[in-house]
Scaffold this motif. Structure first.
Motif, PDB file in Angstrom:
ATOM      1  N   ALA A  20      -4.180  -5.468  -4.105  1.00  0.00           N
ATOM      2  CA  ALA A  20      -4.575  -4.150  -3.608  1.00  0.00           C
ATOM      3  C   ALA A  20      -5.141  -3.253  -4.708  1.00  0.00           C
ATOM      4  O   ALA A  20      -6.076  -2.493  -4.468  1.00  0.00           O
ATOM      5  CB  ALA A  20      -3.373  -3.463  -2.955  1.00  0.00           C
ATOM      6  N   TYR A  21      -4.577  -3.341  -5.903  1.00  0.00           N
ATOM      7  CA  TYR A  21      -4.970  -2.428  -6.978  1.00  0.00           C
ATOM      8  C   TYR A  21      -5.576  -3.142  -8.184  1.00  0.00           C
ATOM      9  O   TYR A  21      -5.568  -2.601  -9.284  1.00  0.00           O
ATOM     10  CB  TYR A  21      -3.766  -1.572  -7.409  1.00  0.00           C
ATOM     11  CG  TYR A  21      -3.336  -0.631  -6.310  1.00  0.00           C
ATOM     12  CD1 TYR A  21      -4.137   0.440  -5.952  1.00  0.00           C
ATOM     13  CD2 TYR A  21      -2.159  -0.836  -5.608  1.00  0.00           C
ATOM     14  CE1 TYR A  21      -3.776   1.292  -4.924  1.00  0.00           C
ATOM     15  CE2 TYR A  21      -1.787   0.010  -4.583  1.00  0.00           C
ATOM     16  CZ  TYR A  21      -2.600   1.067  -4.244  1.00  0.00           C
ATOM     17  OH  TYR A  21      -2.237   1.903  -3.219  1.00  0.00           O
ATOM     18  N   ALA A  60       0.514  -4.665   4.937  1.00  0.00           N
ATOM     19  CA  ALA A  60       0.077  -3.269   4.902  1.00  0.00           C
ATOM     20  C   ALA A  60       1.338  -2.428   5.028  1.00  0.00           C
ATOM     21  O   ALA A  60       2.215  -2.736   5.836  1.00  0.00           O
ATOM     22  CB  ALA A  60      -0.888  -2.974   6.045  1.00  0.00           C
ATOM     23  N   THR A  83      -1.054   1.176   1.627  1.00  0.00           N
ATOM     24  CA  THR A  83      -1.481   0.088   0.751  1.00  0.00           C
ATOM     25  C   THR A  83      -1.683  -1.126   1.630  1.00  0.00           C
ATOM     26  O   THR A  83      -0.879  -1.388   2.521  1.00  0.00           O
ATOM     27  CB  THR A  83      -0.404  -0.219  -0.312  1.00  0.00           C
ATOM     28  OG1 THR A  83      -0.149   0.948  -1.086  1.00  0.00           O
ATOM     29  CG2 THR A  83      -0.864  -1.342  -1.240  1.00  0.00           C
ATOM     30  N   ALA A  85      -3.274  -5.365   1.556  1.00  0.00           N
ATOM     31  CA  ALA A  85      -3.862  -6.479   0.815  1.00  0.00           C
ATOM     32  C   ALA A  85      -3.681  -7.760   1.621  1.00  0.00           C
ATOM     33  O   ALA A  85      -2.687  -7.935   2.325  1.00  0.00           O
ATOM     34  CB  ALA A  85      -3.214  -6.631  -0.556  1.00  0.00           C
TER      35      ALA A  85
END
Length: 148
Positions: A20-21, A60, A83, A85
């Protein structure tokens, strides 16, 4: 298939933070992304996990942050930050859309008026298709908001 996140999913959520990041962590590997899962189960925490049999392949979730310790897409203390992914091998099959739609429905039924997120500039189209709009663009990072 989807199921709610529980405490046993925290390790998977932590792993999903890298997906995600990844773009933020590439800029600064010391960013405290762990705050998105640390002490999971606080008031305001909710999420869904995508799975097929025993294999989980996406998640999620949202959580509330304080103004003193905001998330990357912080808007205010009443707006949970989302968030999401999906593992690379499972992308492109609608899993992300399924996760996002389920989580937005959950946030609405939990009484939240809106949900925020942080996205990489140029990667906002997916979220715009699901009702998010940009509220801030800061050096390649876009904070987005969806009204429920």
């Amino acid at each position: 298939m989807l199921r709610p996140v529980d405490r046993q999913d925290v390790r998977f959520l932590r792993d999903m933070l890298r997906h995600a990041y990844h773009w933020r962590m590439a800029q600064d590997p010391d960013l405290p992304v762990y705050r998105y899962v640390q002490n999971w189960g606080r008031p305001g925490d909710a999420g869904v996990v995508a799975f097929d049999g025993l294999n989980v392949h996406g998640a999620a979730w949202y959580r509330l942050f304080s103004a003193d310790e905001p998330g990357f897409g912080f808007v205010d203390e009443q707006t949970p930050e989302l968030t999401i992914a999906v593992v690379p091998s499972a992308r492109g099959h609608g899993t992300g859309a399924e996760l996002l739609e389920a989580l937005l429905a959950s946030a609405g039924s939990d009484g939240f008026a809106q949900v925020s997120l942080s996205a990489e500039d140029g990667q906002t189209g997916f979220y715009e298709k699901h009702g998010f709009h940009p509220v801030e663009d800061d050096d390649g990072t876009v904070t987005m908001l969806a009204t429920l």
